[in-house]
Design a protein around this motif. Structure first.
Motif, PDB file in Angstrom:
ATOM      1  N   HIS A 274      -5.156  -3.119  -2.884  1.00 16.99           N
ATOM      2  CA  HIS A 274      -5.009  -1.710  -2.515  1.00 16.99           C
ATOM      3  C   HIS A 274      -5.377  -0.836  -3.721  1.00 16.99           C
ATOM      4  O   HIS A 274      -5.154  -1.212  -4.875  1.00 16.99           O
ATOM      5  CB  HIS A 274      -3.571  -1.414  -2.093  1.00 16.99           C
TER       6      HIS A 274
ATOM      7  N   ALA B  90       0.838  -1.199   0.000  1.00 20.24           N
ATOM      8  CA  ALA B  90       0.000   0.000   0.000  1.00 20.24           C
ATOM      9  C   ALA B  90       0.875   1.251   0.000  1.00 20.24           C
ATOM     10  O   ALA B  90       1.979   1.260   0.543  1.00 20.24           O
ATOM     11  CB  ALA B  90      -0.911   0.012   1.219  1.00 20.24           C
TER      12      ALA B  90
ATOM     13  N   SER C  42      -7.073   1.580   0.880  1.00 23.25           N
ATOM     14  CA  SER C  42      -6.303   0.343   0.979  1.00 23.25           C
ATOM     15  C   SER C  42      -7.277  -0.831   0.906  1.00 23.25           C
ATOM     16  O   SER C  42      -8.498  -0.645   0.883  1.00 23.25           O
ATOM     17  CB  SER C  42      -5.526   0.297   2.297  1.00 23.25           C
TER      18      SER C  42
END
Length: 384
Positions: free
Chosen positions: A200, A141, A151
């Protein structure tokens, strides 16, 4: 200050205790000071009006709406002038009040200042700053993902579920009684246990833990703990009238996503940054103009990601960027929101910055939220 004898970790966020607890957090929980520094207080000139008497479409006045929605304090300013300021339930102007998730905007503003310094880069991997998260779901992320709550982390924000992650986090930091014995007992320990449920960069999904991760990244990037960092980059630069306070865990780590406490007028001083390209009422550049512009414009897919998210129907056409809500299809209005009725409201065309601090009985009360926004919208329309 004498703590009520029947106040406990189990009941402090419930009626009848939360009204007192939200104004005295540092009297019963560990907390750290966010210093205002020694600079001048940003002046808010007085030009009182009868805005509270403005009648809304349903027949109630602005004052009636705000005074009957469990409000502890509300204020409306325009171009640095106080037009209305009321404390209907006994709160004092210099009382620090728990901001809940308005805290998220303050953390993001610190992040914006670090971006302006070149110390933080939104497109960089979180683990480049905090290697300790490499074994968590945050591997892969970026800082941008947590700034916009995009995320893929599994995290429930169901406030009324005692086993939702948002409540387990409170157990970990000592804000609630421990019912899960093997839960980590620090903020950063808890964040390392979070796992990913999807890719993500997907749809917006409101997760408080994203702000806690962002603050950890900021601390790592700056080499400074958040109370001192926020003092240096934000609170001492806006001309705050009082120190702020943040709840902390046993290691001194802040409750970043909802633990900051501040007085009502200082929220106006923060909100003004969204009118003035990041310049405070004292004339200091707090965050770059480009950061404010990015917050208002969003990314190429910010509105699509918001539309695809859960529980976003109340703001059709809106988006979430840099820990701010832009509720309408445009950049006219910016909201900073916290559960139990905390709000900063910015109406850019009207030059209006308003704020409300509250003690709603439940974490989320949509009727009170929408009534407050409608009242501030009406005030802005009148002044515009």
């Amino acid at each position: 200050m004498n703590v009520p004898p029947d106040l406990t970790l189990q009941n402090w966020q419930t009626v009848p205790h939360l009204h007192w607890a939200f104004q005295h957090l540092a009297d019963f929980l560990p907390a750290a000071r966010i210093s205002r520094g020694s600079g001048p207080v940003a002046e808010l000139r007085e030009r009182r009006t009868a805005l509270a008497d403005l009648t809304l479409a349903g027949g109630a006045t602005v004052g009636e709406v705000l005074d009957t929605t469990a409000t502890d304090g509300w204020i409306v300013t325009r171009d640095g002038e106080v037009l209305e300021e009321r404390y209907p339930s006994g709160m004092l102007p210099d009382t620090p009040h728990l901001l809940m998730s308005v805290s998220k905007t303050l953390i993001a503003t610190v992040a914006g200042a670090l971006v302006g310094q070149g110390a933080l880069r939104p497109d960089t991997l979180i683990t480049d700053y905090v290697p300790a998260l490499a074994e968590s779901g945050y591997a892969g992320a970026t800082v941008r993902h947590v700034l916009d709550m995009r995320s893929g982390i599994a995290f429930s924000e169901e406030y009324l579920d005692p086993l939702a992650e948002v409540r387990l986090l409170e157990q970990a930091i000592g804000w609630a009684p421990r019912t899960v014995p093997d839960l980590p007992d620090t903020m950063y320990g808890f964040l390392r246990t979070l796992r990913r449920k999807g890719p993500h960069g997907g749809p917006f999904d409101y997760r408080s833990c994203e702000t806690d991760v962002l603050a950890w990244v900021c601390e790592a990037a700056a080499g400074t703990r958040m109370p001192a960092l926020m003092s240096e980059l934000l609170w001492s630069r806006i001309g705050a009238q009082a120190d702020a306070v943040i709840g902390i865990d046993r290691e001194g780590t802040g409750m970043f996503d909802g633990g900051i406490n501040a007085c009502l007028r200082d929220l106006v001083r923060v909100g003004t940054l969204f009118l003035t390209d990041g310049v405070s009422l004292t004339g200091r550049q707090v965050v770059p103009a480009s950061w404010i512009a990015d917050t208002l414009a969003g990314g190429e897919d910010s509105r699509a990601a918001f539309a695809a998210g859960r529980d976003t129907a109340r703001f059709p056409g809106g988006m979430y960027r840099n820990k701010c809500w832009l509720p309408y299809p445009g950049d006219d209005v910016v909201l900073c929101l916290g559960i139990h009725g905390q709000m900063i409201y910015v109406n850019r065309p009207a030059g209006v910055v308003a704020a409300k601090l509250s003690s709603w009985a439940l974490p989320e009360e949509n009727d009170k939220l929408m009534a407050t926004i409608a009242a501030f919208d009406a005030v802005a329309a009148e002044l515009r």
